[in-house]
Design an enzyme around this catalytic site. Structure first.
Site, PDB file in Angstrom:
ATOM      1  N   TYR A 162       0.836  -1.208   0.000  1.00 16.45           N
ATOM      2  CA  TYR A 162       0.000   0.000   0.000  1.00 16.45           C
ATOM      3  C   TYR A 162       0.872   1.258   0.000  1.00 16.45           C
ATOM      4  O   TYR A 162       0.544   2.265  -0.632  1.00 16.45           O
ATOM      5  CB  TYR A 162      -0.910  -0.061   1.234  1.00 16.45           C
ATOM      6  CG  TYR A 162      -1.816   1.138   1.478  1.00 16.45           C
ATOM      7  CD1 TYR A 162      -2.627   1.658   0.478  1.00 16.45           C
ATOM      8  CD2 TYR A 162      -1.882   1.719   2.749  1.00 16.45           C
ATOM      9  CE1 TYR A 162      -3.471   2.734   0.725  1.00 16.45           C
ATOM     10  CE2 TYR A 162      -2.723   2.789   3.010  1.00 16.45           C
ATOM     11  CZ  TYR A 162      -3.512   3.296   2.001  1.00 16.45           C
ATOM     12  OH  TYR A 162      -4.343   4.361   2.255  1.00 16.45           O
ATOM     13  N   ASN A 185       8.060 -10.276  -2.334  1.00 19.55           N
ATOM     14  CA  ASN A 185       7.841 -11.721  -2.547  1.00 19.55           C
ATOM     15  C   ASN A 185       6.344 -12.032  -2.710  1.00 19.55           C
ATOM     16  O   ASN A 185       5.959 -13.189  -2.707  1.00 19.55           O
ATOM     17  CB  ASN A 185       8.444 -12.552  -1.401  1.00 19.55           C
ATOM     18  CG  ASN A 185       7.744 -12.291  -0.078  1.00 19.55           C
ATOM     19  OD1 ASN A 185       6.872 -11.427   0.017  1.00 19.55           O
ATOM     20  ND2 ASN A 185       8.116 -13.032   0.947  1.00 19.55           N
ATOM     21  N   THR A 209       5.485   1.326  14.014  1.00 19.00           N
ATOM     22  CA  THR A 209       4.072   1.694  14.182  1.00 19.00           C
ATOM     23  C   THR A 209       3.864   2.432  15.508  1.00 19.00           C
ATOM     24  O   THR A 209       4.521   2.116  16.516  1.00 19.00           O
ATOM     25  CB  THR A 209       3.179   0.441  14.128  1.00 19.00           C
ATOM     26  OG1 THR A 209       1.858   0.797  14.534  1.00 19.00           O
ATOM     27  CG2 THR A 209       3.665  -0.680  15.032  1.00 19.00           C
ATOM     28  N   SER A 230      -1.331  -6.262  19.928  1.00 19.35           N
ATOM     29  CA  SER A 230      -1.475  -7.412  19.021  1.00 19.35           C
ATOM     30  C   SER A 230      -0.086  -7.986  18.800  1.00 19.35           C
ATOM     31  O   SER A 230       0.928  -7.321  19.075  1.00 19.35           O
ATOM     32  CB  SER A 230      -2.075  -7.002  17.666  1.00 19.35           C
ATOM     33  OG  SER A 230      -1.064  -6.476  16.818  1.00 19.35           O
ATOM     34  N   TYR A 289       1.206  -8.598  15.868  1.00 15.04           N
ATOM     35  CA  TYR A 289       1.815  -7.799  14.799  1.00 15.04           C
ATOM     36  C   TYR A 289       2.555  -6.597  15.388  1.00 15.04           C
ATOM     37  O   TYR A 289       3.726  -6.353  15.078  1.00 15.04           O
ATOM     38  CB  TYR A 289       0.741  -7.316  13.801  1.00 15.04           C
ATOM     39  CG  TYR A 289       1.125  -6.021  13.135  1.00 15.04           C
ATOM     40  CD1 TYR A 289       2.093  -6.004  12.135  1.00 15.04           C
ATOM     41  CD2 TYR A 289       0.584  -4.801  13.557  1.00 15.04           C
ATOM     42  CE1 TYR A 289       2.502  -4.807  11.565  1.00 15.04           C
ATOM     43  CE2 TYR A 289       0.981  -3.610  12.993  1.00 15.04           C
ATOM     44  CZ  TYR A 289       1.942  -3.612  12.001  1.00 15.04           C
ATOM     45  OH  TYR A 289       2.347  -2.426  11.452  1.00 15.04           O
ATOM     46  N   HIS A 290       1.855  -5.821  16.239  1.00 17.69           N
ATOM     47  CA  HIS A 290       2.484  -4.631  16.814  1.00 17.69           C
ATOM     48  C   HIS A 290       3.693  -5.021  17.671  1.00 17.69           C
ATOM     49  O   HIS A 290       4.686  -4.291  17.741  1.00 17.69           O
ATOM     50  CB  HIS A 290       1.475  -3.841  17.655  1.00 17.69           C
ATOM     51  CG  HIS A 290       0.380  -3.166  16.839  1.00 17.69           C
ATOM     52  ND1 HIS A 290      -0.872  -3.702  16.679  1.00 17.69           N
ATOM     53  CD2 HIS A 290       0.372  -2.000  16.141  1.00 17.69           C
ATOM     54  CE1 HIS A 290      -1.616  -2.887  15.926  1.00 17.69           C
ATOM     55  NE2 HIS A 290      -0.885  -1.851  15.585  1.00 17.69           N
ATOM     56  N   LYS A 330       6.867  -5.387  15.789  1.00 18.44           N
ATOM     57  CA  LYS A 330       7.501  -4.100  15.480  1.00 18.44           C
ATOM     58  C   LYS A 330       8.364  -3.637  16.661  1.00 18.44           C
ATOM     59  O   LYS A 330       9.397  -2.987  16.477  1.00 18.44           O
ATOM     60  CB  LYS A 330       6.445  -3.054  15.147  1.00 18.44           C
ATOM     61  CG  LYS A 330       5.629  -3.373  13.889  1.00 18.44           C
ATOM     62  CD  LYS A 330       6.350  -2.921  12.642  1.00 18.44           C
ATOM     63  CE  LYS A 330       5.513  -3.118  11.401  1.00 18.44           C
ATOM     64  NZ  LYS A 330       6.109  -2.547  10.201  1.00 18.44           N
TER      65      LYS A 330
HETATM   66  N1  USQ Z   1     -11.474   0.083  14.234  1.00 16.91           N
HETATM   67  C1  USQ Z   1     -12.849   0.203  14.312  1.00 16.91           C
HETATM   68  N2  USQ Z   1     -13.586  -0.315  13.301  1.00 16.91           N
HETATM   69  C2  USQ Z   1     -13.043  -0.925  12.225  1.00 16.91           C
HETATM   70  C3  USQ Z   1     -11.633  -1.044  12.146  1.00 16.91           C
HETATM   71  C4  USQ Z   1     -10.880  -0.536  13.179  1.00 16.91           C
HETATM   72  O1  USQ Z   1     -13.389   0.758  15.270  1.00 16.91           O
HETATM   73  O2  USQ Z   1     -13.793  -1.364  11.344  1.00 16.91           O
HETATM   74  C5  USQ Z   1     -10.645   0.673  15.304  1.00 16.91           C
HETATM   75  C6  USQ Z   1      -9.696  -0.331  15.947  1.00 16.91           C
HETATM   76  O3  USQ Z   1     -10.341  -1.030  16.984  1.00 16.91           O
HETATM   77  C7  USQ Z   1      -8.551   0.570  16.395  1.00 16.91           C
HETATM   78  C8  USQ Z   1      -8.549   1.708  15.370  1.00 16.91           C
HETATM   79  O4  USQ Z   1      -9.807   1.648  14.714  1.00 16.91           O
HETATM   80  O5  USQ Z   1      -8.825   1.100  17.642  1.00 16.91           O
HETATM   81  C9  USQ Z   1      -7.451   1.604  14.340  1.00 16.91           C
HETATM   82  O6  USQ Z   1      -7.571   0.342  13.697  1.00 16.91           O
HETATM   83  P1  USQ Z   1      -6.917   0.054  12.269  1.00 16.91           P
HETATM   84  O7  USQ Z   1      -7.412  -1.286  11.824  1.00 16.91           O
HETATM   85  O8  USQ Z   1      -7.100   1.208  11.355  1.00 16.91           O
HETATM   86  O9  USQ Z   1      -5.362   0.048  12.636  1.00 16.91           O
HETATM   87  P2  USQ Z   1      -4.433  -1.085  13.268  1.00 16.91           P
HETATM   88  O10 USQ Z   1      -5.038  -2.437  13.300  1.00 16.91           O
HETATM   89  O11 USQ Z   1      -3.896  -0.546  14.562  1.00 16.91           O
HETATM   90  O12 USQ Z   1      -3.260  -1.182  12.218  1.00 16.91           O
HETATM   91  C10 USQ Z   1      -3.040  -0.228  11.200  1.00 16.91           C
HETATM   92  C11 USQ Z   1      -2.153  -0.861  10.144  1.00 16.91           C
HETATM   93  C12 USQ Z   1      -0.818  -1.191  10.780  1.00 16.91           C
HETATM   94  C13 USQ Z   1      -0.235   0.070  11.427  1.00 16.91           C
HETATM   95  C14 USQ Z   1      -1.209   0.647  12.438  1.00 16.91           C
HETATM   96  C15 USQ Z   1      -0.779   1.939  13.072  1.00 16.91           C
HETATM   97  O13 USQ Z   1      -2.770  -2.021   9.617  1.00 16.91           O
HETATM   98  O14 USQ Z   1       0.043  -1.744   9.793  1.00 16.91           O
HETATM   99  O15 USQ Z   1       0.966  -0.266  12.076  1.00 16.91           O
HETATM  100  O16 USQ Z   1      -2.441   0.927  11.739  1.00 16.91           O
HETATM  101  S1  USQ Z   1      -1.357   2.101  14.746  1.00 16.91           S
HETATM  102  O17 USQ Z   1      -2.789   1.855  14.776  1.00 16.91           O
HETATM  103  O18 USQ Z   1      -1.021   3.427  15.195  1.00 16.91           O
HETATM  104  O19 USQ Z   1      -0.686   1.075  15.517  1.00 16.91           O
END
Ligand code: USQ
Length: 381
Positions: free
Chosen positions: A11, A32, A144, A179, A181-182, A185
């Protein structure tokens, strides 16, 4: 400058390749195709199907005259990576080659084990290849904001000064992810910091928040060059998902009470931040950590903004509060610093009604491709 993008099919990877070539960098990329494989296996394909890299780069050359050389390779293969670094005389590596989905990392033991092996393994491989090739090569690594979690204190940019029993020292800011994943990192950051200290590496670690957007400013107007924009529960970030949900009449999937706050960033600003990182490389043995987000929002605020933008283009969107499928705090303190990129001259793209309306119009061109079966959360932890 010769830049190598690891994860060029992603992305951020592909838009970054276009952005940097247009700005005069010589760009080489590796991928890959694991993200495409996982998307197929989990029924989470991106909104717009894009060509494989060779076809895409050939087409890009035809449109722009810019060449982007790519290799289909696994970055965990240290000798292959080292050979590419040498052949292409690389000065800067941008490491995006990680499994980016928190939900996928929590799906089952296999996906968790893959995420740890892939993410930590690719970072280790980059470190080893750089040590053998040229320890002065600048590694820019995508981390992240989720490494910090949601602590009840202000979040600094990577480091904190600690006074303890009358003595003081500087440490990595405490990290506590929600998570696997996090957590990988966090492990990457620890590995990189170890090798900065022990091998004199030069590292920039970017703590990025959730990214949004489909349009890459300045890119040729052809679907082949669109980023792999996801709206599914596995790879889709929240705002990209909400926009697609509003356009197809699916109530916006707010998880839990929606108070969760994160730092968000427009895709184009993320590209500019990476260029600013290239231009401001750390010295030998130094690890610079920058928080890469521009605005803080709660999930509820994002949902309200999408509702209001939708109404401007004649769509009556609604919200549905779902039981939170994730292990995360909903009500929490959140104050994260992000002065670093502003000080380097970033001019942020604001997420406001005007942007959101235009974003929704752009995505609406592809509304017929949105598959409602990919939207509801399928993974709980
Ligand atoms: N969320 C909702 N509804 C949804 C999807 C997500 O309420 O349909 C909430 C989640 O619970 C979370 C927030 O929105 O509290 C952010 O979720 P997200 O899915 O946008 O982000 P996340 O899973 O944390 O991961 C994404 C990327 C990841 C990056 C991260 C930055 O996939 O690669 O590292 O954002 S961060 O969130 O700051 O860790």
């Amino acid at each position: 400058m010769n830049v190598l993008i690891l994860g060029i099919d992603g992305y951020i990877g592909w838009p970054l390749a276009m952005f940097l070539t247009e700005r005069g960098y010589r760009v080489v990329g590796i991928d890959n195709y694991d993200r495409r494989r996982i998307a197929r296996e989990t029924d989470s394909e991106a909104l717009v199907e894009t060509p494989l890299l060779q076809e895409r780069t050939d087409k890009y050359l035809g449109f722009t005259g810019f060449e982007i050389k790519t290799y289909q390779e696994d970055c965990k293969n240290v000798s292959a990576l080292k050979k590419i670094l040498e052949t292409e005389a690389i000065d800067t590596i941008i490491h995006l080659a990680e499994q980016p989905s928190a939900p996928y990392s929590m799906k089952d033991i296999e996906s968790g084990s893959y995420t740890i092996a892939n993410n930590v393994g690719s970072t280790f491989s980059v470190i080893q290849a750089v040590i053998q090739h040229n320890p002065k090569c600048h590694i820019i690594k995508l981390g992240t904001m989720g490494e910090y979690g949601t602590p009840n204190i202000d979040i600094e940019e990577g480091w904190i000064d600690v006074n303890h029993n009358g003595r003081s020292d500087r440490f990595l800011f405490p990290r506590q992810a929600s998570s696997l994943y996090h957590t990988t990192k966090i492990m990457d950051t620890d590995l990189l910091w170890f090798y900065c200290r022990s091998a004199g590496l030069r590292v920039t670690d970017l703590m990025q928040g959730p990214v949004y957007g489909l349009e890459v400013y300045g890119a040729p107007n052809d679907h082949a060059f669109l980023p792999n924009f996801h709206y599914d529960d596995i790879f889709g970030t929240v705002l990209n998902r909400f926009v697609c949900q509003a356009l197809t009449g699916i109530p916006l999937t707010v998880y839990g009470n929606g108070s969760q706050t994160r730092g968000y960033i427009n895709l184009n600003d993320a590209l500019r931040c990476i260029e600013l990182s290239i231009l401001n490389a750390p010295g030998e043995g130094e690890m610079v950590i920058r928080n890469q987000f521009t605005q803080l929002f709660s999930v509820n605020k994002l949902a309200e903004m999408v509702l209001s933008a939708a109404s401007k283009i004649g769509i009556d969107a609604t919200i549905s509060q779902l039981p939170n499928p994730r292990f995360e705090k909903e009500d929490h303190y959140y104050h994260a610093k992000n002065d670093s990129f502003n000080d380097l001259g970033l001019q942020p793209t604001m997420l406001d009604q005007e942007f959101l309306t235009s974003f929704m119009n752009t995505v609406s061109t592809f509304s017929s491709r949105i598959d409602p079966k990919k939207v509801m959360p399928r993974i709980k932890w």
